[in-house]
Design an enzyme around this catalytic site. Structure first.
Site, PDB file in Angstrom:
ATOM      1  CB  CYS A  50      -0.913   0.008   1.229  1.00  0.00           C
ATOM      2  SG  CYS A  50      -1.976   1.478   1.295  1.00  0.00           S
ATOM      3  CB  CYS A  86      -0.973   2.532   4.779  1.00  0.00           C
ATOM      4  SG  CYS A  86      -2.728   2.968   4.720  1.00  0.00           S
ATOM      5  CE  LYS A 115      -2.863  -2.788  -0.160  1.00  0.00           C
ATOM      6  NZ  LYS A 115      -3.771  -2.797  -1.322  1.00  0.00           N
ATOM      7  CB  CYS A 172     -11.166   1.528   3.142  1.00  0.00           C
ATOM      8  SG  CYS A 172     -12.758   2.367   2.960  1.00  0.00           S
ATOM      9  CB  CYS A 178      -4.357  -0.885   5.258  1.00  0.00           C
ATOM     10  SG  CYS A 178      -3.515  -0.461   3.714  1.00  0.00           S
ATOM     11  CG  HIS A 202     -16.820   2.200   3.102  1.00  0.00           C
ATOM     12  ND1 HIS A 202     -16.075   2.621   4.186  1.00  0.00           N
ATOM     13  CD2 HIS A 202     -17.779   3.153   2.919  1.00  0.00           C
ATOM     14  CE1 HIS A 202     -16.534   3.773   4.627  1.00  0.00           C
ATOM     15  NE2 HIS A 202     -17.571   4.127   3.874  1.00  0.00           N
ATOM     16  CB  CYS A 203     -21.495  -0.665   5.220  1.00  0.00           C
ATOM     17  SG  CYS A 203     -23.305  -0.607   5.328  1.00  0.00           S
TER      18      CYS A 203
END
Length: 346
Positions: free
Chosen positions: A125, A128, A132, A139, A145, A152-153
């Protein structure tokens, strides 16, 4: 700079609109059921008490699960997956992508990392600055991360991942039961209202109509969503892994993390069954290391040696401890880019 900050704040405010709508519907359903139905429409103290008691049990569990799902922060990877200052400098000094990939491969030898990108490289990533862990994804909405990220809701304005996936499942379950309970208990009065009885309660009639319509629509939708996530649990997949199979040195594998029904369920709900139906954290492991499906362990002097992976978790006290002693932890060593060699540390 000021424009960018203003834009960021506007996006943050807009992201809470779906949550606000959902909370408003929940509060309206509470008012309509408790006040309009139970206190105004129902007759008889015993009937009112029974309806109110059952309703508040459903409402309480549903609200608790919703709160934990929406306000439990996503779990980021631990510091061991972050690049050190020297590694960041080495990585930045490389002129070619191949050289950067080689540095990441060298660093990953010290980490319990199985999966790869579609090109076969170590999953890194750039936002970040970390390697990973398996099943971890960045996200863009949460700007971090997330361990074992599912999705994602927008209705929660939160990432669903390792830290709150159990809460999300309970939220779906209790939401479904809450809607079914309302529909089941409102139906008799809905029929009476629309047959011409209780004509003096026009405002109640409107609330009862929407108590049938709105929870009924939610229950219908939640039936399919809950069934889908139950299937994900028993097959040990995330929504992202269902959409795109995770890659390994030997290629994509949709069933890599499927270690059997029992252990798949335990990874999400934990080994302490008294906590399964409560929105309290009880999941097994640390969200960074997962057992893989494959061949059984073969005894070898000095430890266990295998060319595949193990289906059954074994007790482990090793370099990468998890929250559950039965979590299977592997130290991965790649002999070639096409051959996966695993050793279980003892």
């Amino acid at each position: 700079m000021a424009v960018r900050e203003t834009f960021r704040r506007c996006v943050w405010l807009l992201s809470w609109i779906p949550v606000t709508i959902l909370i408003s519907v929940i509060l309206w359903s509470y008012y309509a059921y408790v006040v309009q139905l139970c206190l105004i429409t129902l007759t008889g103290t015993a009937r009112k008490v029974i309806h109110l008691l059952m309703f508040h049990v459903c409402f309480g569990m549903f609200s608790w699960a919703f709160w934990r799902s929406a306000f439990t922060a996503p779990s980021p990877p631990s510091e061991e997956f972050q690049l050190s200052l020297s590694d960041k400098q080495r990585y930045a000094e490389q002129d070619t992508p191949e050289a950067q990939r080689q540095i990441l491969l060298e660093i990953s030898q010290k980490l319990p990392v199985h999966s790869r990108s579609a090109s076969g490289a170590i999953r890194f990533c750039r936002h970040c600055q970390l390697i990973k862990p398996d099943r971890c994804h960045h996200c863009s909405a949460c700007q971090t991360c997330v361990l074992r990220m599912d999705h994602h809701c927008p209705w929660l304005n939160n990432c669903v991942g390792f830290s709150n996936y159990k809460f999300f499942l309970l939220f779906l379950t209790f939401s479904w039961l809450y809607c079914l309970f309302i529909v089941a208990t409102v139906t008799p009065y809905f029929i009476k209202f629309w047959r011409g009885k209780f004509l003096n309660y026009s405002s109640v009639k409107l609330h009862v109509f929407f108590l049938m319509l709105v929870p009924g629509m939610f229950a219908f939708t939640l039936t399919f969503l809950l069934a889908f996530h139950c299937w994900l649990v028993i097959t040990n997949k995330t929504t992202l892994e269902w959409l795109s199979a995770p890659f390994f040195p030997h290629g994509p594998d949709r069933t890599a993390f499927d270690v059997g029904l029992k252990h798949n369920v335990l990874q999400v709900f934990g080994s302490q069954r008294r906590f399964w139906l409560l929105p309290v954290f009880s999941s097994d492991g640390d969200g960074q290391i997962f057992p893989l499906r494959g061949k059984p362990l073969v005894p070898n002097p000095g430890g266990f040696h295998l060319t595949g992976t193990c289906e059954e978790p074994e007790k482990h006290m090793g370099k990468y401890p998890s929250k559950d002693s039965t979590e299977l932890l592997w130290d991965i060593q790649f002999e070639t880019r096409t051959h996966l060699h695993l050793e279980a540390e003892l």
